[in-house]
Design a protein around this motif. Structure first.
Motif, PDB file in Angstrom:
ATOM      1  N   LEU B  58     -93.559 -84.784   0.337  1.00  0.00           N
ATOM      2  CA  LEU B  58     -94.039 -85.967   1.060  1.00  0.00           C
ATOM      3  C   LEU B  58     -92.906 -86.647   1.840  1.00  0.00           C
ATOM      4  N   SER B  59     -91.697 -86.657   1.267  1.00  0.00           N
ATOM      5  CA  SER B  59     -90.568 -87.255   2.002  1.00  0.00           C
ATOM      6  C   SER B  59     -90.241 -86.429   3.237  1.00  0.00           C
ATOM      7  N   GLY B  60     -90.362 -85.111   3.090  1.00  0.00           N
ATOM      8  CA  GLY B  60     -90.150 -84.237   4.239  1.00  0.00           C
ATOM      9  C   GLY B  60     -91.169 -84.502   5.327  1.00  0.00           C
ATOM     10  N   LEU B  61     -92.415 -84.607   4.938  1.00  0.00           N
ATOM     11  CA  LEU B  61     -93.487 -84.869   5.905  1.00  0.00           C
ATOM     12  C   LEU B  61     -93.326 -86.244   6.548  1.00  0.00           C
ATOM     13  N   ALA B  62     -93.125 -87.249   5.703  1.00  0.00           N
ATOM     14  CA  ALA B  62     -93.112 -88.638   6.188  1.00  0.00           C
ATOM     15  C   ALA B  62     -91.996 -88.883   7.194  1.00  0.00           C
ATOM     16  N   THR B  63     -90.902 -88.131   7.079  1.00  0.00           N
ATOM     17  CA  THR B  63     -89.764 -88.335   7.981  1.00  0.00           C
ATOM     18  C   THR B  63     -89.758 -87.348   9.149  1.00  0.00           C
ATOM     19  N   MET B 195     -83.552 -85.310   4.579  1.00  0.00           N
ATOM     20  CA  MET B 195     -82.397 -84.620   5.169  1.00  0.00           C
ATOM     21  C   MET B 195     -82.833 -83.323   5.847  1.00  0.00           C
ATOM     22  N   LEU B 196     -83.700 -82.583   5.173  1.00  0.00           N
ATOM     23  CA  LEU B 196     -84.141 -81.296   5.701  1.00  0.00           C
ATOM     24  C   LEU B 196     -85.108 -81.462   6.870  1.00  0.00           C
ATOM     25  N   SER B 197     -85.621 -82.683   7.075  1.00  0.00           N
ATOM     26  CA  SER B 197     -86.432 -82.931   8.271  1.00  0.00           C
ATOM     27  C   SER B 197     -85.554 -83.369   9.432  1.00  0.00           C
ATOM     28  N   HIS B 202     -79.583 -93.185   8.114  1.00  0.00           N
ATOM     29  CA  HIS B 202     -80.012 -94.434   7.464  1.00  0.00           C
ATOM     30  C   HIS B 202     -81.393 -94.260   6.828  1.00  0.00           C
ATOM     31  N   VAL B 203     -82.202 -93.394   7.411  1.00  0.00           N
ATOM     32  CA  VAL B 203     -83.506 -93.104   6.805  1.00  0.00           C
ATOM     33  C   VAL B 203     -83.317 -92.253   5.538  1.00  0.00           C
ATOM     34  N   GLY B 307     -90.370 -99.074   4.685  1.00  0.00           N
ATOM     35  CA  GLY B 307     -90.490 -99.742   5.974  1.00  0.00           C
ATOM     36  C   GLY B 307     -89.753 -99.017   7.096  1.00  0.00           C
ATOM     37  N   CYS B 308     -88.795 -98.173   6.734  1.00  0.00           N
ATOM     38  CA  CYS B 308     -88.050 -97.434   7.767  1.00  0.00           C
ATOM     39  C   CYS B 308     -88.874 -96.290   8.351  1.00  0.00           C
ATOM     40  N   LEU B 309     -90.025 -96.002   7.741  1.00  0.00           N
ATOM     41  CA  LEU B 309     -90.844 -94.875   8.210  1.00  0.00           C
ATOM     42  C   LEU B 309     -91.915 -95.343   9.181  1.00  0.00           C
ATOM     43  N   ALA B 310     -92.259 -94.478  10.109  1.00  0.00           N
ATOM     44  CA  ALA B 310     -93.402 -94.758  10.976  1.00  0.00           C
ATOM     45  C   ALA B 310     -94.666 -94.746  10.118  1.00  0.00           C
ATOM     46  N   PRO B 311     -95.632 -95.600  10.463  1.00  0.00           N
ATOM     47  CA  PRO B 311     -96.878 -95.610   9.678  1.00  0.00           C
ATOM     48  C   PRO B 311     -97.557 -94.245   9.749  1.00  0.00           C
ATOM     49  N   SER B 312     -98.040 -93.785   8.625  1.00  0.00           N
ATOM     50  CA  SER B 312     -98.771 -92.514   8.585  1.00  0.00           C
ATOM     51  C   SER B 312     -99.490 -92.433   7.243  1.00  0.00           C
TER      52      SER B 312
END
Lengths: 330, 330
Positions: B58-63, B195-197, B202-203, B307-312
């Motif tokens: 999910l962190s990979g997808l979200a970023t 990182m892998l995305s 900072h994200v 909050g640093c992520l785009a809404p999705s």
């Protein structure tokens, strides 16, 4: 770029490199926590012959352009030497974990640390630091190959455990177990030493076979000492293999050559963990000598692999180390 | 290069990725030895919520540029997801190693494998394979960072063990222990995913903090369930922390706020491993609620990092997961 000024005796180079290996070892394990550091100091007492680092260093030297130059041993050699020793120590610490069944006799002295749980975590700390240190060498091949070695090692231990108290364990299975749990790591030490000296692949492979032979013979000798050694000479509790239900080469040879009547006596002695009787029977029946002869045979074959190396005092020392493996009584 | 045809629901992508993670897991552990394979199948029963792989994915997808494209999850994400789960499982297996002292009550059910020695070696096999698999990703940074994470994890466990039966353990030390033994790995899952995305540092750091918060809250909730949960709902033996002499947050809060008389009662109940009494006292005295409030507070702070992520929909799911951490009763 060889510096003739730095030419030293093999012994002096080895001493220097082993001292550096120890420094890397301590620096790697240093923790912010006094509790962790005190455990790591405890681990030092496991450090014995430094066989594995010595083989990395000597293999590196022997396959280099200038076997008598300290500069032929690179930082990567030293890191690999240290990683191999850390992995080996982790297996020693984890080897001390006991089941209720195996605490029967010598449990109190064997697990003198702070209980099973601490020994498990300390071993894990060593494994983790070994891989972390390996990553610092910056050579992904090393990580991959060390990973393969430790996978194999753990499989060897697991297969051995699955044969606990299995008196029908045969010779091929015994040799497959010690290949995995001991020989592969020792082989890797010699292989990595050569590989990091940038030598041809056929030499790298020959050094791997040399190390595996030495490792196999070393393990047989360990098994022999556990059954037939003198506790005050070996310097550790003996009879542990029997306590842990491990069938070793002398016992396998003894059983495979016994008459039905002898077999019953041996099986009974194994069942009763009576190592004094087993030692007597194995000595009288020639099983000790036979196992020793197997180790000598294996070491002799291994030493032939050194033929791929140019003559040097380092090559001589490797010969000598291999031979000592089966002559040692400690 | 985004393929809108591959757009799927988050749930479908996650299901697919977790299934692939499981395949990598099984393939990595497959051995030539039936004995090893049967142990690995045994380990499957430890697999529960797959929290760590889920967070990597999910962190990979979200970023990523396209959080709803299956292609945003790379092979490296899946390898890292699998490595994290393998490390986690190794800690579970090694957590089952017991000292004589701690087999007192639930030993028989806890260590249902084949004794301590096999559990040690099986855990080692998992650790070794985790590092080996990590090396296959071909990214040395991952090896180095995973090594740091597991060093920290082991230190956390060792420090915890050094405080066994230490009823004077204070809050800062408790939080330092769970940071190391739980939060750092969960944080790394989110960090590696980002990182892998290929996202900005900072994200990456924000995701690391998010994961650490979730991990910390998760551990507090685990501690709470161990003391105050219902065995049939949680699905595992409870009261284990007490058996192992581990001081957890509700007990620390209880002791730090108790009168002298209450303190004596609590210490006596700890001494007697009387978790029924402790649960009653902790509930009545508000220590359970206080510990729960701390977990909620930590999760709320962690969620702000998102909050640093785009809404999705993926970000929404991460929010939901974080919240569920402190609401779960299993």
């Amino acid at each position: 770029m060889l510096d003739s000024v730095s030419h030293l005796s093999v012994a002096a180079i080895l001493r220097d490199c082993l001292a550096e290996t120890e420094t890397i070892f301590e620096r790697q394990l240093a923790s912010d926590f006094p509790a962790v550091n005190s455990l790591c100091r405890h681990v030092e007492r496991y450090r014995g012959k430094m066989l594995r680092p010595t083989l990395v260093i000597l293999s590196g030297l022997a396959t280099s352009r200038d076997p008598l130059a300290r500069a032929s041993v690179t930082d990567r050699h030293l890191i690999v030497a240290c990683v191999a020793e850390m992995i080996h120590m982790a297996t020693l610490v984890h080897d001390d974990i006991l089941d209720d069944a195996s605490t029967r006799r010598k449990g109190a002295t064997v697990n003198a640390l702070r209980g099973n749980e601490t020994a498990v975590m300390l071993g894990d700390y060593l494994i983790s630091n070994a891989f972390h240190l390996c990553s610092k060498a910056g050579d992904p091949t090393l990580n991959l190959q060390f990973g393969e070695v430790t996978n194999t090692l753990c499989e060897g231990e697991l297969v051995q455990l699955s044969h606990r108290d299995d008196t029908s364990l045969d010779e091929p299975t015994y040799f497959e177990i010690i290949r995995r749990k001991t020989a592969v790591l020792v082989g890797a030490c010699c292989r990595f030493g050569a590989m990091l000296s940038g030598v041809d692949d056929h030499v790298v492979q020959a050094m791997d076979r040399f190390g595996r032979g030495v490792g196999t013979a070393f393990q047989i000798q360990d098994d022999l000492l556990d059954l037939a050694g003198k506790e005050d000479v070996v310097g550790k509790s003996l009879g542990r293999d029997l306590d842990k239900g491990k069938m070793t080469l002398p016992l396998i040879l003894l059983l495979s050559r016994a008459s039905n009547a002898e077999r019953a006596v041996v099986l009974d002695a194994i069942e009763r963990r009576d190592d004094a009787s087993l030692r007597r029977i194995a000595e009288r029946g020639g099983a000790i000598d036979m196992a020793r002869a197997r180790a000598v045979e294996i070491v002799d074959a291994a030493r032939k692999e050194l033929g791929c190396l140019a003559p040097s005092p380092v090559r001589d020392l490797l010969h000598e180390m291999a031979e000592r493996t089966v002559r040692r009584d400690f």
